[in-house]
Design an enzyme around this catalytic site. Sequence first.
Site, PDB file in Angstrom:
ATOM      1  N   HIS A  59       3.174  -5.407  14.902  1.00 30.42           N
ATOM      2  CA  HIS A  59       3.190  -4.665  16.437  1.00 30.42           C
ATOM      3  C   HIS A  59       4.676  -5.757  16.811  1.00 30.42           C
ATOM      4  CE1 HIS A  59       2.913  -4.433  21.048  1.00 30.42           C
ATOM      5  NE2 HIS A  59       2.425  -3.323  20.449  1.00 30.42           N
ATOM      6  N   GLU A  94       3.636   1.049  16.256  1.00 26.08           N
ATOM      7  CA  GLU A  94       5.086   0.072  17.666  1.00 26.08           C
ATOM      8  C   GLU A  94       5.403  -1.448  16.811  1.00 26.08           C
ATOM      9  OE1 GLU A  94       3.380   1.491  21.981  1.00 26.08           O
ATOM     10  OE2 GLU A  94       2.547   0.054  20.888  1.00 26.08           O
ATOM     11  N   GLU A 103      11.260  -0.335  21.288  1.00 30.11           N
ATOM     12  CA  GLU A 103      10.415  -0.188  23.194  1.00 30.11           C
ATOM     13  C   GLU A 103      11.411  -0.973  24.193  1.00 30.11           C
ATOM     14  OE1 GLU A 103       6.831  -0.866  22.824  1.00 30.11           O
ATOM     15  OE2 GLU A 103       5.918  -1.113  24.128  1.00 30.11           O
ATOM     16  N   CYS A 121       9.689  -2.533  26.321  1.00 28.55           N
ATOM     17  CA  CYS A 121       8.816  -3.644  26.560  1.00 28.55           C
ATOM     18  C   CYS A 121       9.791  -4.722  25.064  1.00 28.55           C
ATOM     19  CB  CYS A 121       7.147  -3.814  26.532  1.00 28.55           C
ATOM     20  SG  CYS A 121       6.845  -2.961  27.493  1.00 28.55           S
ATOM     21  N   CYS A 125       3.902   0.069  30.526  1.00 28.52           N
ATOM     22  CA  CYS A 125       4.098  -1.400  30.440  1.00 28.52           C
ATOM     23  C   CYS A 125       5.666  -1.441  30.992  1.00 28.52           C
ATOM     24  CB  CYS A 125       3.416  -2.021  29.566  1.00 28.52           C
ATOM     25  SG  CYS A 125       3.971  -1.344  27.911  1.00 28.52           S
TER      26      CYS A 125
END
Lengths: 636, 636
Positions: free
Chosen positions: A255, A307, A323, A325, A406
Amino acid sequence: MTIVPDDLTGRPVVPSAGRLRPLGLREVRITGGFWGDRQSVNASATLEHNLSWERRVGWIDNFAAVVDGRVGRDRRGREFSDSDVYKLIEAMAWEVARTGDAFAVASIEELAKVIERAQEPDGYLNTAFGHPGQAERYSDLEWGHELYCYGHLIQAGVALLRSGVGGPLADVAVRAADHVCNTFGPSGNQGYCGHPVIEMALVELYRITGERRYLDQAALFVSRRGNGVLADVEFGRGYFQDDVPVRDTEVFHGHAVRALYLASGAVDVAVETGDTALLAAIERQWAATVARRTYLTGGMGARHADEAFGDDFFLPPDRAYSETCAAVASVQLAWRLLLATGSPKYADLAERTLYNVIATSPADDGRSFFYVNTLHRRAIGGLPASDRAHPRAESGVRAPWFDVSCCPNNLARTFASLAAYLVTADDDGLQVHQYADATVSTRLPDGRPAGFVMSTGYPDDGAVVLRVTETSSSPWTLSIRVPAWAEGAVLVGPDGTRRSVGPGMASVTAVFAAGDEVRLGLLMRPRWVRADPRIDALRGAVAVERGPLVLCAESADLPAGRDVDAVRVDASVPLSTDESGAVVATGALVDDDDHDWPYAAGAGDAGSDPASIRLIPYHSWAARGPATMRVWLPTI
Amino acid sequence: MTIVPDDLTGRPVVPSAGRLRPLGLREVRITGGFWGDRQSVNASATLEHNLSWERRVGWIDNFAAVVDGRVGRDRRGREFSDSDVYKLIEAMAWEVARTGDAFAVASIEELAKVIERAQEPDGYLNTAFGHPGQAERYSDLEWGHELYCYGHLIQAGVALLRSGVGGPLADVAVRAADHVCNTFGPSGNQGYCGHPVIEMALVELYRITGERRYLDQAALFVSRRGNGVLADVEFGRGYFQDDVPVRDTEVFHGHAVRALYLASGAVDVAVETGDTALLAAIERQWAATVARRTYLTGGMGARHADEAFGDDFFLPPDRAYSETCAAVASVQLAWRLLLATGSPKYADLAERTLYNVIATSPADDGRSFFYVNTLHRRAIGGLPASDRAHPRAESGVRAPWFDVSCCPNNLARTFASLAAYLVTADDDGLQVHQYADATVSTRLPDGRPAGFVMSTGYPDDGAVVLRVTETSSSPWTLSIRVPAWAEGAVLVGPDGTRRSVGPGMASVTAVFAAGDEVRLGLLMRPRWVRADPRIDALRGAVAVERGPLVLCAESADLPAGRDVDAVRVDASVPLSTDESGAVVATGALVDDDDHDWPYAAGAGDAGSDPASIRLIPYHSWAARGPATMRVWLPTI
């Protein structure tokens, strides 16, 4: 305990050792331009947007539900939703440091009241565990995110202290940190969190308080990891980096956000404990990841299912995860490595990531966001509804909120604190790592005043002017990064001398006078880029960059009914610029001609028509409605 | 009610209308060769392996736990685990039809006892819902899989009846079907199952029993779908084909197994109700899917996150999902479309899928399986443990069992019933769709006997001989499919006349005598294959096929320490064959030379060494231990 912050300069990361010293939000202010615009939107729209959504989806009420004893019944949101309230508080704290924003001050005070009351006497604080009708505390370290939530609480507490807001939440954060040390210390629970972030949070709290136990606990979390204490999960132990000890890891894996937060915490621990081997391990992992597992945009994490980073060279542009984040985490890690080592390669990746992922996620109005940042969108989907939270899986279009949200908060804290990532100091002077319209006013370590105004039209144009505003009678050095992509860059000193400068840091050492200028000139010609042929998905395709920007083709610029999969370009023809200033490639649009079966001895393009292909900055795609888009363009 | 099966020929699918009439397991017997070997392994190893694992992981005990009233406490496995017990029973029933296997008979009897007792008086039967400590019946149609489990129960019941095994489970299945009709009928619950399969099961039960309500219920489930009755889920409504009504759908989308089972049920409904528009809709969807969303292997479903079809031309070979069960479903759908229309294109896809996905999944010993069938494996992972169930995410290596273990059972029922997918009849004669060593003995619709022995070394060689064993004094037609890939095929009639035949059906009409031979000769030269350039991930790469087999390069055939990502081939050089009979490409191995950043103006291969690249059948990869592998080979 009473905290006496050692500084109020608004710095997110304050290592006690390392090559460079960070400057903070009271020393560096962004005054306009590309990033100034985004800071303004963040302040005027995103902070309030996020707060409003967090009320609406019940994440803030969860704290009141704890206080009222009804949380087991009433709780809403995923198990980690507390953390998003904390991330937003952190963002508002930095905004106060930046502008003194009254809305942010009032919101923090209001949130602090209910959060403080939800904390248990022993420091435990979480709305998803440990209350009647809920699972036991720490009964699910794999997925429970309790330590992850503390990490963001502590980061919010640090921001409150360093921004001068202070207040009860800073004490709540310290009590939570003490609770963590009491519970997970050397002779306590030997576990660690499925989602890292507590590590870097504890080190930063140590940096503020001087309390060694926080550093020791962070070091313990880093060293315990990879020994299989966590249970196995569907995605395998590598998903949360529990397959191999941190210092034995060869490349970031699993991740992406987890991997990058963990690496950031490991750098913090390494710097504070003088663990050069650990620092070197992270540097090696970073280099391997950048060489083999990073998108052209700087985006990290290729796989949707988990992810996660894929294998080396698994970087398909269609359905790239990348992503938002993970980009925030990558910038945080790059900043730590830059401070520790001084190497401009870290600022290079941060720039790429800022312009091509972090600037891509939010819409112009700061009220919708990409959760993932694909490099190729094949089919036009619908516009997301503006009045509901969306699943992450729908995140191919910007949406106002997500069930896992997030990204909007991570963007908010990044934009609010962005000025702290531009400039550093060392014994000899100041270093400019990122360009923006900004003012810098600080003192060198020996106490001499130093400051300048930075003016630039970057990334539209390539001139960066540093005009000295504060100086002293002895010489100091003003350095500026020359990006890795820059060829033919020129540096002009205060005396008017011009010299060619290559990628890396370019410096002028002088007894500066106020008004002296150091000017960097970068050539902003668009350029063709090819990929390492081991990235299978990019074979036979090229991309275009201009300055720090990755460009893309979007269906909005094609004839009606054509989508970007019809685009072919001729990379042997130089790129040009049209009357609007847009970059244009010479190419063709191929016909959409179906076969019964798409594999054959002579499969090739159907007929095609010559076409000029207009390219736009990737960060601005999907601003004109749903569209197909691609960064990598097949060659004719 | 008492069921009197209309036939005991062992046919899985018996439409009452359509272009072709299927033959069954008592009419067609596979006697050896490629598929005969696999049937033997299935019978001697896989059936017992699966049964043993289903006991071990508690899926069979769940039924006893219902009987004992302890299921709310003791239940193990995912919510759909009942269905895997039923799939295995179906497999054993076909095995009884094929060979009279005593182990299968005894196992079915034993399982029937406990399953029968777990059924409620009103016909409800599910171990995951409706008992003390469990959620209510039908409280989660999205994920609960209750109707899905009935679907497999009914399919098992149909197999028990058509194999002559019969027994109490057939009655259990009928009671379950009645319960479904009572509960979900026109004026009942307006829902449908998140996972289709009940549709085709109910139609087949209608075909056996003549009970119209089963057909009507299946038609109702098909027509209700796509109207948004199910709740939205993380993956969106398209995941379970609830975004668009079946007949308005343009291309298969969402979860691949769900999409293909639904389409199969829709074909069954269309055929039995004379709904030509619905049949045409599925034919169109199939054609669009094959042209734009299918791997070279016939594999369907590109995406890991939701086991789903991607957008058109999203077919990355690395981390291809291509689930084994989706291949099983695709063959089931192709068979239904072939029976309905007679078009050999459906048998072409079935052959491709059988040789390159279904034959790929199981290990030679029939005791471990690929859950997914990627076309490119970049990194060598560990060998899976032989003594534990594995997460699906680890399914890049063959594993003995999975937490979701549909694939081993779906393979078992496919292999046991495979002979039923080879040959059909129509008013004029018999049609051979798949080649195998086999005997065929049947009667034409007018009652005339017809039969032949099929002998072939396929797919190793390209000769298929049909020697007539049963015939009559009037003319009939013996037809055989010529694959779409076949160029230069020759058909030799009983009188020795040779003629060239192109792809499609080649026929000989004659007054056959016993001993007459019809011989098909196929050229089995290996051939280069290129992909539609809109499949971005395959640009600049070629694949090699030989006969129906897709070939691949595997690291086991490369010098030590080299993996397949170093392979380049020269597609301008004809393929050759080495002394072992393996196909060899002329090419090179490139050096593994790292850059700091993999994108640059002049990025290209590092140095390389000329090499001969040995290729093996894709279905046999990973038989020599963990390896890297690729089907698509970059060109020099």
